[in-house]
Design a protein around this motif. Structure first.
Motif, PDB file in Angstrom:
ATOM      1  N   ASN A   1       0.821  -1.212   0.000  1.00  0.00           N
ATOM      2  CA  ASN A   1       0.000   0.000   0.000  1.00  0.00           C
ATOM      3  C   ASN A   1       0.851   1.257   0.000  1.00  0.00           C
ATOM      4  O   ASN A   1       1.447   1.620   1.003  1.00  0.00           O
ATOM      5  CB  ASN A   1      -0.923   0.004   1.234  1.00  0.00           C
ATOM      6  CG  ASN A   1      -1.992  -1.043   1.101  1.00  0.00           C
ATOM      7  OD1 ASN A   1      -2.831  -0.982   0.200  1.00  0.00           O
ATOM      8  ND2 ASN A   1      -1.942  -2.046   1.959  1.00  0.00           N
TER       9      ASN A   1
ATOM     10  N   ASP B   1       1.029   1.574  -6.291  1.00  0.00           N
ATOM     11  CA  ASP B   1       1.225   0.596  -5.210  1.00  0.00           C
ATOM     12  C   ASP B   1       2.204  -0.508  -5.630  1.00  0.00           C
ATOM     13  O   ASP B   1       2.695  -0.539  -6.765  1.00  0.00           O
ATOM     14  CB  ASP B   1      -0.126   0.026  -4.758  1.00  0.00           C
ATOM     15  CG  ASP B   1      -0.861  -0.681  -5.884  1.00  0.00           C
ATOM     16  OD1 ASP B   1      -0.245  -1.499  -6.581  1.00  0.00           O
ATOM     17  OD2 ASP B   1      -2.074  -0.411  -6.065  1.00  0.00           O
TER      18      ASP B   1
ATOM     19  N   ASN C   1      -5.915   3.092  -1.809  1.00  0.00           N
ATOM     20  CA  ASN C   1      -4.934   4.166  -1.653  1.00  0.00           C
ATOM     21  C   ASN C   1      -5.480   5.496  -2.136  1.00  0.00           C
ATOM     22  O   ASN C   1      -5.218   6.541  -1.541  1.00  0.00           O
ATOM     23  CB  ASN C   1      -3.644   3.810  -2.397  1.00  0.00           C
ATOM     24  CG  ASN C   1      -2.907   2.674  -1.716  1.00  0.00           C
ATOM     25  OD1 ASN C   1      -2.910   2.571  -0.503  1.00  0.00           O
ATOM     26  ND2 ASN C   1      -2.302   1.806  -2.488  1.00  0.00           N
TER      27      ASN C   1
END
Lengths: 129, 207
Positions: free
Chosen positions: A54, A59, B100
């Motif tokens: 993450n 990522d 994210n």
């Protein structure tokens, strides 16, 4: 000296991994996310990647997919995650990871994994070449 | 050979953008087959405060990352209770990119996220608690240190505490020192916690 790229958005984690790997005699370069890691890869070769999942911008999965798509010698990658789910492991391997380990990382375990993936023995840990 | 008369072209995405830009038109475009049309609709819905629910619902099924990204941006701009709830739900997603992006979006909404933060930090899923701590990283809110101290004092999961202690090293003050020592005692066999807590204590001591 073998070179390892440590990719994690947490500065403390990068510092922790750096301290373990430098103790083993490796040269360590850091990147704060997958995009920056790809820039480091464009600048030079690495013998191993230590990759968080993450991260902002790109990522760990995205980084490995990009990396594995490149026409270049491919070094092993260890994916490090806080997540222990089967799906995360599956995604990690599908993205191109060679190993998936769950945080918190213990120094002796990280050392063992790195040396194994690089085909080295603990005896040679002081001077990897 | 006879040439066939070409069939009338289907409306392009540009054409679709010229269609109705009112709420019903945009909500319809948000369900279009063409990702470009959906992306434009998601962007233009910024001007419609009632669009949050539809955007959140679309986000749950959207498969095109570029559309998801625009939906997240629009939800961040709308910033109402429904939008924040939608962003929060993304923390449970299996899609790391979406998670994210949601974390980054939530960092932009300190006042709106603050009321749900306590609940997130007590979530049953440790991964959600870790992502909640990630949100705190750039959340400009006066209670950030207090929340982090509570996490390292109470959370039973080592990785949640590890994420929080990283951040305390950056934002922590003298207030955090006793709890950092207590954390070291609680996870005495975890090298990473010892390393990160020592680093945080050193940084706090240096001011």
């Amino acid at each position: 000296m073998k070179r390892i790229l440590v990719i994690d958005d947490a500065a403390t984690v990068r510092l922790y991994h750096r301290s373990i790997l430098e103790e083993l005699g490796f040269e360590v370069t850091e990147a704060v996310n997958g995009l920056e890691a790809l820039e480091r890869v464009a600048e030079g070769d690495f013998d191993l990647y230590l990759v968080d999942i993450n991260m902002p911008k790109l990522d760990g999965y995205g980084f490995l997919r990009e990396l594995r798509g490149k026409d270049m010698p491919q070094a092993p990658a260890i994916m490090v995650s806080t997540e222990a789910g089967a799906n995360d492991q599956k995604l990690a391997f599908l993205s191109g990871a060679n190993l998936y380990i769950v945080k918190p990382v213990r120094p002796e375990r990280l050392a063992s994994h790195v040396l194994t993936l690089l085909g080295m023995t603990p005896n040679g840990r002081g001077a990897p070449s | 050979m006879a040439l066939k008369k070409p069939a009338p072209a289907a409306p392009s995405s540009d054409d679709e953008r010229r269609l109705a830009r009112d709420l019903p038109g945009l909500l319809s475009a948000l369900e279009a087959a063409d990702p470009l049309a959906r992306r434009w609709a998601a962007r233009d819905l910024t001007d419609h405060p009632d669009a949050s629910r539809a955007l959140v619902e679309r986000l749950g099924i959207e498969t095109e990352p570029s559309v998801s990204q625009v939906i997240l941006t629009t939800l961040t701009r709308l910033g109402d209770e429904i939008a924040v709830a939608g962003l929060t739900e993304c923390l449970r997603s299996e899609d790391a990119m979406l998670r994210n992006a949601a974390i980054e979006a939530m960092k932009q909404l300190p006042d709106e996220v603050a009321p749900v933060m306590e609940q997130l930090l007590k979530d049953h899923d440790p991964d959600v608690r870790i992502f909640a701590v990630d949100v705190l990283e750039s959340l400009r809110h006066p209670r950030v240190e207090e929340w982090l101290i509570r996490v390292i004092a109470e959370d039973p999961h080592v990785n949640v505490c590890a994420t929080a202690v990283d951040l305390l090293g950056e934002v922590g003050s003298e207030r955090a020192v006793p709890t950092l020592h207590a954390l070291k005692a609680r996870f005495v066999d975890e090298p990473y916690i010892q390393f990160a807590a020592d680093l945080a204590l050193k940084r706090i001591a240096q001011g």
